[in-house]
Design a protein around this motif. Structure first.
Motif, PDB file in Angstrom:
ATOM      1  N   VAL A 163       0.835  -1.209   0.000  1.00  0.00           N
ATOM      2  CA  VAL A 163       0.000   0.000   0.000  1.00  0.00           C
ATOM      3  C   VAL A 163       0.867   1.255   0.000  1.00  0.00           C
ATOM      4  O   VAL A 163       0.604   2.220  -0.740  1.00  0.00           O
ATOM      5  CB  VAL A 163      -0.939  -0.003   1.225  1.00  0.00           C
ATOM      6  CG1 VAL A 163      -1.696   1.322   1.332  1.00  0.00           C
ATOM      7  CG2 VAL A 163      -1.927  -1.167   1.131  1.00  0.00           C
ATOM      8  N   LEU A 164       1.935   1.246   0.807  1.00  0.00           N
ATOM      9  CA  LEU A 164       2.821   2.406   0.863  1.00  0.00           C
ATOM     10  C   LEU A 164       3.575   2.597  -0.448  1.00  0.00           C
ATOM     11  O   LEU A 164       3.908   3.724  -0.820  1.00  0.00           O
ATOM     12  CB  LEU A 164       3.803   2.232   2.027  1.00  0.00           C
ATOM     13  CG  LEU A 164       3.177   2.328   3.424  1.00  0.00           C
ATOM     14  CD1 LEU A 164       4.149   1.826   4.478  1.00  0.00           C
ATOM     15  CD2 LEU A 164       2.748   3.751   3.731  1.00  0.00           C
ATOM     16  N   TYR A 165       3.847   1.510  -1.128  1.00  0.00           N
ATOM     17  CA  TYR A 165       4.479   1.608  -2.453  1.00  0.00           C
ATOM     18  C   TYR A 165       3.563   2.358  -3.424  1.00  0.00           C
ATOM     19  O   TYR A 165       4.018   3.229  -4.175  1.00  0.00           O
ATOM     20  CB  TYR A 165       4.786   0.211  -2.965  1.00  0.00           C
ATOM     21  CG  TYR A 165       5.437   0.163  -4.323  1.00  0.00           C
ATOM     22  CD1 TYR A 165       6.793   0.447  -4.473  1.00  0.00           C
ATOM     23  CD2 TYR A 165       4.713  -0.170  -5.464  1.00  0.00           C
ATOM     24  CE1 TYR A 165       7.399   0.400  -5.724  1.00  0.00           C
ATOM     25  CE2 TYR A 165       5.303  -0.219  -6.713  1.00  0.00           C
ATOM     26  CZ  TYR A 165       6.654   0.065  -6.830  1.00  0.00           C
ATOM     27  OH  TYR A 165       7.241   0.019  -8.072  1.00  0.00           O
ATOM     28  N   GLU A 166       2.281   2.033  -3.382  1.00  0.00           N
ATOM     29  CA  GLU A 166       1.324   2.729  -4.242  1.00  0.00           C
ATOM     30  C   GLU A 166       1.193   4.204  -3.844  1.00  0.00           C
ATOM     31  O   GLU A 166       1.072   5.082  -4.709  1.00  0.00           O
ATOM     32  CB  GLU A 166      -0.041   2.040  -4.165  1.00  0.00           C
ATOM     33  CG  GLU A 166      -0.053   0.614  -4.670  1.00  0.00           C
ATOM     34  CD  GLU A 166       0.279   0.525  -6.155  1.00  0.00           C
ATOM     35  OE1 GLU A 166      -0.013   1.500  -6.890  1.00  0.00           O
ATOM     36  OE2 GLU A 166       0.826  -0.508  -6.577  1.00  0.00           O
ATOM     37  N   ILE A 167       1.223   4.477  -2.544  1.00  0.00           N
ATOM     38  CA  ILE A 167       1.171   5.867  -2.089  1.00  0.00           C
ATOM     39  C   ILE A 167       2.395   6.630  -2.574  1.00  0.00           C
ATOM     40  O   ILE A 167       2.309   7.793  -2.999  1.00  0.00           O
ATOM     41  CB  ILE A 167       1.064   5.928  -0.550  1.00  0.00           C
ATOM     42  CG1 ILE A 167      -0.285   5.337  -0.094  1.00  0.00           C
ATOM     43  CG2 ILE A 167       1.220   7.353  -0.043  1.00  0.00           C
ATOM     44  CD1 ILE A 167      -0.429   5.243   1.411  1.00  0.00           C
ATOM     45  N   GLY A 168       3.553   5.976  -2.532  1.00  0.00           N
ATOM     46  CA  GLY A 168       4.768   6.609  -3.022  1.00  0.00           C
ATOM     47  C   GLY A 168       4.688   6.945  -4.500  1.00  0.00           C
ATOM     48  O   GLY A 168       5.124   8.017  -4.932  1.00  0.00           O
ATOM     49  N   ILE A 169       4.109   6.029  -5.292  1.00  0.00           N
ATOM     50  CA  ILE A 169       3.945   6.292  -6.730  1.00  0.00           C
ATOM     51  C   ILE A 169       3.018   7.486  -6.952  1.00  0.00           C
ATOM     52  O   ILE A 169       3.285   8.345  -7.807  1.00  0.00           O
ATOM     53  CB  ILE A 169       3.402   5.041  -7.438  1.00  0.00           C
ATOM     54  CG1 ILE A 169       4.439   3.913  -7.417  1.00  0.00           C
ATOM     55  CG2 ILE A 169       3.016   5.365  -8.875  1.00  0.00           C
ATOM     56  CD1 ILE A 169       3.948   2.614  -8.020  1.00  0.00           C
ATOM     57  N   PHE A 170       1.939   7.548  -6.175  1.00  0.00           N
ATOM     58  CA  PHE A 170       0.982   8.657  -6.337  1.00  0.00           C
ATOM     59  C   PHE A 170       1.625  10.001  -5.997  1.00  0.00           C
ATOM     60  O   PHE A 170       1.489  10.982  -6.746  1.00  0.00           O
ATOM     61  CB  PHE A 170      -0.232   8.410  -5.441  1.00  0.00           C
ATOM     62  CG  PHE A 170      -1.216   9.536  -5.446  1.00  0.00           C
ATOM     63  CD1 PHE A 170      -2.083   9.715  -6.517  1.00  0.00           C
ATOM     64  CD2 PHE A 170      -1.268  10.438  -4.386  1.00  0.00           C
ATOM     65  CE1 PHE A 170      -2.988  10.768  -6.527  1.00  0.00           C
ATOM     66  CE2 PHE A 170      -2.168  11.484  -4.394  1.00  0.00           C
ATOM     67  CZ  PHE A 170      -3.028  11.647  -5.464  1.00  0.00           C
ATOM     68  N   VAL A 171       2.354  10.057  -4.865  1.00  0.00           N
ATOM     69  CA  VAL A 171       2.973  11.323  -4.456  1.00  0.00           C
ATOM     70  C   VAL A 171       4.111  11.699  -5.389  1.00  0.00           C
ATOM     71  O   VAL A 171       4.361  12.889  -5.636  1.00  0.00           O
ATOM     72  CB  VAL A 171       3.464  11.212  -2.997  1.00  0.00           C
ATOM     73  CG1 VAL A 171       4.164  12.499  -2.569  1.00  0.00           C
ATOM     74  CG2 VAL A 171       2.305  10.914  -2.062  1.00  0.00           C
ATOM     75  N   ALA A 172       4.808  10.690  -5.926  1.00  0.00           N
ATOM     76  CA  ALA A 172       5.949  10.968  -6.808  1.00  0.00           C
ATOM     77  C   ALA A 172       5.540  11.695  -8.082  1.00  0.00           C
ATOM     78  O   ALA A 172       6.380  12.327  -8.726  1.00  0.00           O
ATOM     79  CB  ALA A 172       6.655   9.654  -7.160  1.00  0.00           C
ATOM     80  N   ARG A 173       4.262  11.622  -8.450  1.00  0.00           N
ATOM     81  CA  ARG A 173       3.798  12.342  -9.642  1.00  0.00           C
ATOM     82  C   ARG A 173       4.052  13.840  -9.519  1.00  0.00           C
ATOM     83  O   ARG A 173       4.300  14.531 -10.517  1.00  0.00           O
ATOM     84  CB  ARG A 173       2.295  12.114  -9.851  1.00  0.00           C
ATOM     85  CG  ARG A 173       1.885  10.661 -10.068  1.00  0.00           C
ATOM     86  CD  ARG A 173       0.367  10.546 -10.032  1.00  0.00           C
ATOM     87  NE  ARG A 173      -0.093   9.169 -10.131  1.00  0.00           N
ATOM     88  CZ  ARG A 173      -0.451   8.581 -11.262  1.00  0.00           C
ATOM     89  NH1 ARG A 173      -0.397   9.262 -12.397  1.00  0.00           N
ATOM     90  NH2 ARG A 173      -0.858   7.327 -11.288  1.00  0.00           N
ATOM     91  N   PHE A 174       3.982  14.355  -8.283  1.00  0.00           N
ATOM     92  CA  PHE A 174       4.086  15.797  -8.072  1.00  0.00           C
ATOM     93  C   PHE A 174       5.528  16.280  -7.996  1.00  0.00           C
ATOM     94  O   PHE A 174       5.770  17.492  -8.020  1.00  0.00           O
ATOM     95  CB  PHE A 174       3.346  16.187  -6.789  1.00  0.00           C
ATOM     96  CG  PHE A 174       1.898  15.769  -6.787  1.00  0.00           C
ATOM     97  CD1 PHE A 174       0.948  16.518  -7.466  1.00  0.00           C
ATOM     98  CD2 PHE A 174       1.480  14.624  -6.114  1.00  0.00           C
ATOM     99  CE1 PHE A 174      -0.385  16.137  -7.473  1.00  0.00           C
ATOM    100  CE2 PHE A 174       0.159  14.235  -6.109  1.00  0.00           C
ATOM    101  CZ  PHE A 174      -0.780  14.988  -6.801  1.00  0.00           C
ATOM    102  N   VAL A 175       6.486  15.365  -7.853  1.00  0.00           N
ATOM    103  CA  VAL A 175       7.893  15.775  -7.754  1.00  0.00           C
ATOM    104  C   VAL A 175       8.726  15.220  -8.899  1.00  0.00           C
ATOM    105  O   VAL A 175       9.928  15.472  -8.959  1.00  0.00           O
ATOM    106  CB  VAL A 175       8.500  15.304  -6.406  1.00  0.00           C
ATOM    107  CG1 VAL A 175       7.767  15.936  -5.236  1.00  0.00           C
ATOM    108  CG2 VAL A 175       8.497  13.792  -6.281  1.00  0.00           C
ATOM    109  N   ALA A 176       8.102  14.462  -9.795  1.00  0.00           N
ATOM    110  CA  ALA A 176       8.859  13.861 -10.905  1.00  0.00           C
ATOM    111  C   ALA A 176       9.396  14.954 -11.822  1.00  0.00           C
ATOM    112  O   ALA A 176       8.717  15.951 -12.081  1.00  0.00           O
ATOM    113  CB  ALA A 176       7.964  12.907 -11.692  1.00  0.00           C
ATOM    114  N   PRO A 177      10.627  14.792 -12.311  1.00  0.00           N
ATOM    115  CA  PRO A 177      11.176  15.774 -13.253  1.00  0.00           C
ATOM    116  C   PRO A 177      10.330  15.849 -14.510  1.00  0.00           C
ATOM    117  O   PRO A 177       9.874  14.821 -15.033  1.00  0.00           O
ATOM    118  CB  PRO A 177      12.582  15.216 -13.560  1.00  0.00           C
ATOM    119  CG  PRO A 177      12.890  14.282 -12.441  1.00  0.00           C
ATOM    120  CD  PRO A 177      11.577  13.710 -12.001  1.00  0.00           C
TER     121      PRO A 177
END
Length: 247
Positions: A225-239
């Protein structure tokens, strides 16, 4: 002589690092000294999940001569470090921050706070949910002819291992965000390897946790679940990808 400014700068950094480390240790030491009179109560609080699963009237044992004294002190030192952790992190931040760019500071601050909160959340989840489930499961399979009496040193070692495992597990979103932010992996690639991550999560849970299905699920499922949360949040900081120039 031309190298003197660089040498002086290096020495000043070492002095600054030493000062920050000393301040961090002093902070942990002060909290530890304040908690020492309550070391027995702190260990009783740590042992509460195990004591709740044991038959009424059963107590833990201490096989070492000095174990009844040193084990509660170790627990108190751990509690003191956790309470003083914000102060320790502040000292680390004060040492590292001057060398960071403005955009790095904006990202590093929230990440430090979030990683600390996630680590504490993992420990709390382990203490309030996992321990009670695991100890009841083990006590339920114990033969009636056996009176369980856990050793306090072995119990402390088990608790530390579980706290560390769940604390690190809850850092998965931070690891995912840092990998994406550094450009080492893309969000598309993270989605592509999702099935492998799920398998790896259950393998890690099987190695780290006791040999019961409930504790393994309690570690593997939050990891996924935390892996999926990380993917979701990473959208906002991805280059941001640069547009490809057409011929």
């Amino acid at each position: 002589m031309a190298d003197m400014p660089e040498e002086e700068s290096f020495i000043s950094h070492l002095i600054e690092l030493r000062t920050r480390l000393i301040r961090a240790l002093i902070g942990v030491g002060i909290v530890f000294l304040c908690l020492m009179p309550f070391s027995a109560q702190i260990y009783d609080l740590l042992a509460a999940p195990m004591m709740a699963a044991l038959p009424q009237g059963t107590k833990m044992i201490a096989t070492g001569v000095v174990a009844p004294f040193f084990v509660p002190l170790k627990v108190t030192l751990m509690a003191g470090f956790l309470i003083a952790l914000p102060w320790v992190l502040w000292q680390i931040w004060a040492f590292v921050a001057p060398g960071l760019y403005a955009h790095e500071k904006r990202l590093a601050g929230p990440l430090i706070v979030a990683s600390t909160a996630l680590f504490f959340t993992g420990m709390a989840f382990c203490y309030f949910f996992v321990f009670r489930t695991v100890f009841k499961f083990i006590a339920g399979f114990s033969p009636k002819s056996i009176l369980p009496a856990p050793d306090i040193e072995q119990y402390l070692s088990f608790v530390m291992t579980m706290f560390l495992a769940f604390g690190i597990t809850f850092e998965v979103p931070i690891a995912v965000i840092l990998l994406v932010k550094a450009g080492l992996v893309s969000i598309a690639k993270l989605k592509e390897i999702r099935s492998y991550v799920i398998v790896a999560a259950f393998v890690i849970a099987a190695v780290v946790t006791p040999p019961d299905v409930s504790s393994q699920i309690m570690l593997a499922v939050p990891m996924c679940v935390l892996y999926e949360i990380g993917i979701f949040v990473a959208r906002f900081v991805a280059p941001k990808e640069e547009p490809v120039e057409q011929a």
